[in-house]
Design a protein around this motif. Structure first.
Motif, PDB file in Angstrom:
ATOM      1  N   VAL A 164      32.950  46.861  29.011  1.00 17.18           N
ATOM      2  CA  VAL A 164      34.264  47.502  29.129  1.00 17.18           C
ATOM      3  C   VAL A 164      34.603  47.862  30.571  1.00 17.18           C
ATOM      4  O   VAL A 164      35.673  48.410  30.844  1.00 17.18           O
ATOM      5  N   GLY A 165      33.693  47.585  31.509  1.00 14.33           N
ATOM      6  CA  GLY A 165      33.983  47.812  32.915  1.00 14.33           C
ATOM      7  C   GLY A 165      33.657  49.196  33.432  1.00 14.33           C
ATOM      8  O   GLY A 165      34.265  49.653  34.407  1.00 14.33           O
ATOM      9  N   LEU A 166      32.695  49.876  32.806  1.00 13.43           N
ATOM     10  CA  LEU A 166      32.332  51.215  33.261  1.00 13.43           C
ATOM     11  C   LEU A 166      31.384  51.210  34.458  1.00 13.43           C
ATOM     12  O   LEU A 166      31.067  52.279  34.984  1.00 13.43           O
ATOM     13  N   GLY A 167      30.935  50.030  34.877  1.00 12.15           N
ATOM     14  CA  GLY A 167      29.974  49.967  35.973  1.00 12.15           C
ATOM     15  C   GLY A 167      30.463  50.664  37.228  1.00 12.15           C
ATOM     16  O   GLY A 167      29.743  51.458  37.845  1.00 12.15           O
ATOM     17  N   LYS A 168      31.700  50.408  37.618  1.00 11.99           N
ATOM     18  CA  LYS A 168      32.233  51.007  38.837  1.00 11.99           C
ATOM     19  C   LYS A 168      32.534  52.490  38.661  1.00 11.99           C
ATOM     20  O   LYS A 168      32.607  53.235  39.636  1.00 11.99           O
ATOM     21  N   LEU A 170      30.523  54.459  36.739  1.00  8.74           N
ATOM     22  CA  LEU A 170      29.210  55.100  36.728  1.00  8.74           C
ATOM     23  C   LEU A 170      28.491  54.958  38.063  1.00  8.74           C
ATOM     24  O   LEU A 170      27.778  55.882  38.496  1.00  8.74           O
ATOM     25  N   TYR A 171      28.652  53.802  38.706  1.00  7.11           N
ATOM     26  CA  TYR A 171      27.939  53.510  39.957  1.00  7.11           C
ATOM     27  C   TYR A 171      28.946  52.967  40.973  1.00  7.11           C
ATOM     28  O   TYR A 171      29.005  51.762  41.232  1.00  7.11           O
ATOM     29  N   PRO A 172      29.749  53.836  41.570  1.00 11.57           N
ATOM     30  CA  PRO A 172      30.854  53.382  42.429  1.00 11.57           C
ATOM     31  C   PRO A 172      30.397  52.941  43.810  1.00 11.57           C
ATOM     32  O   PRO A 172      29.294  53.248  44.256  1.00 11.57           O
ATOM     33  N   GLY A 173      31.301  52.208  44.476  1.00 14.20           N
ATOM     34  CA  GLY A 173      31.119  51.865  45.878  1.00 14.20           C
ATOM     35  C   GLY A 173      30.063  50.805  46.128  1.00 14.20           C
ATOM     36  O   GLY A 173      29.411  50.294  45.220  1.00 14.20           O
ATOM     37  N   ASN A 174      29.895  50.492  47.414  1.00 15.45           N
ATOM     38  CA  ASN A 174      28.898  49.500  47.805  1.00 15.45           C
ATOM     39  C   ASN A 174      27.483  49.946  47.473  1.00 15.45           C
ATOM     40  O   ASN A 174      26.621  49.138  47.140  1.00 15.45           O
ATOM     41  N   GLU A 175      27.255  51.269  47.545  1.00 15.48           N
ATOM     42  CA  GLU A 175      25.915  51.773  47.265  1.00 15.48           C
ATOM     43  C   GLU A 175      25.540  51.614  45.796  1.00 15.48           C
ATOM     44  O   GLU A 175      24.363  51.649  45.440  1.00 15.48           O
ATOM     45  N   GLY A 176      26.546  51.447  44.943  1.00  5.90           N
ATOM     46  CA  GLY A 176      26.267  51.278  43.521  1.00  5.90           C
ATOM     47  C   GLY A 176      26.202  49.830  43.078  1.00  5.90           C
ATOM     48  O   GLY A 176      26.009  49.556  41.894  1.00  5.90           O
TER      49      GLY A 176
END
Length: 249
Positions: A164-168, A170-176
């Motif tokens: 569903v696209g929760l990755g960004k 839960l874990y935002p930005g380049n560091e995620g």
């Protein structure tokens, strides 16, 4: 099914709930994810089982959870196994609000009334126990960071969160970025979760209306706008019968 254990739809919704704004991330795709989470939860309860890329009811006995039992009864009425992609893309949207109301009745969130632009009424939802959300998140973090294969419930939750696209969220930005990649790869650890997650992505990509080429690996179709990158390393599910047009979302 007692209240001592949270269901996957509840956990997915709590993961998507932003504690700062009281809104849910990825609201359009979240309904699809919740429909998929119901399927996985029913499979974990032994009520349904995968049959290729279809879902078959094997034990029609109610679980005791009203929202799950409604889905189980609808599946039973079909009379024959149904393709997961058609079920998830079917006219059962609005699950996000259904589950928000359900969590409110269970005392897991509380509604906060407000206004948009000082005129339009709005409702935000705040978790009543942030420790629950932290525990859910900690399970995903542990699976991502340790590399230890997670239990089927956590693997399915990771697969649905990715779908569903929760990755960004839960874990935002380049560091995620590496965490998002590992979240995606957890999809391989639960066959039912993987089947359902791919069905969710197929509905979002519009791929349910197109025959899948036999030479193309599952999950490597071109992603649609805003859709997450499909998982790698998941074996193709057998496809049977003609492809019907999935319900629009």
């Amino acid at each position: 099914m007692g209240r001592s254990r949270r269901t996957l739809p509840e956990e997915l919704l709590l993961l998507a709930l932003d504690p700062a704004t009281g809104t849910t991330a990825q609201p359009q795709s979240l309904d699809l994810g919740l429909a998929g989470a119901q399927l996985v939860e029913l499979a974990l309860a032994g009520r349904i089982a995968p049959d290729g890329d279809r879902i078959a009811v094997v034990v029609p006995r109610p679980t005791g959870d009203p929202t799950l039992d409604c889905a189980l009864e609808l599946l039973r009425r079909r009379g024959a196994p149904v393709r997961a992609v058609h079920w998830i893309g079917g006219p059962r949207l609005g699950l996000r609000q259904t589950y928000l109301s359900h969590l409110e009745r269970c005392g897991m969130v509380h509604a906060v009334a407000g206004q948009m632009c000082g005129v339009l009424p709005t409702t935000r939802y705040q978790a009543t126990d942030t420790e629950i959300s932290r525990e859910i998140r900690a399970r995903l973090d542990s699976a991502i960071r340790t590399g230890v294969p997670p239990d089927p419930r956590t693997a399915a939750l990771a697969a649905l969160a990715h779908a569903v696209g929760l990755g960004k969220h839960l874990y935002p930005g380049n560091e995620g970025r590496s965490s998002r990649s590992r979240l995606r790869d957890l999809i391989r650890h639960d066959p039912m979760g993987g089947l359902v997650a791919h069905a969710v992505m197929d509905v979002q990509n519009g791929a349910a209306a197109q025959p899948r080429r036999s030479s193309a690996p599952v999950g490597r179709q071109a992603p649609g706008r805003g859709a997450p990158e499909p998982a790698r390393g998941v074996p193709a599910q057998p496809r049977r019968g003609s492809m019907a047009r999935a319900a629009a979302h």
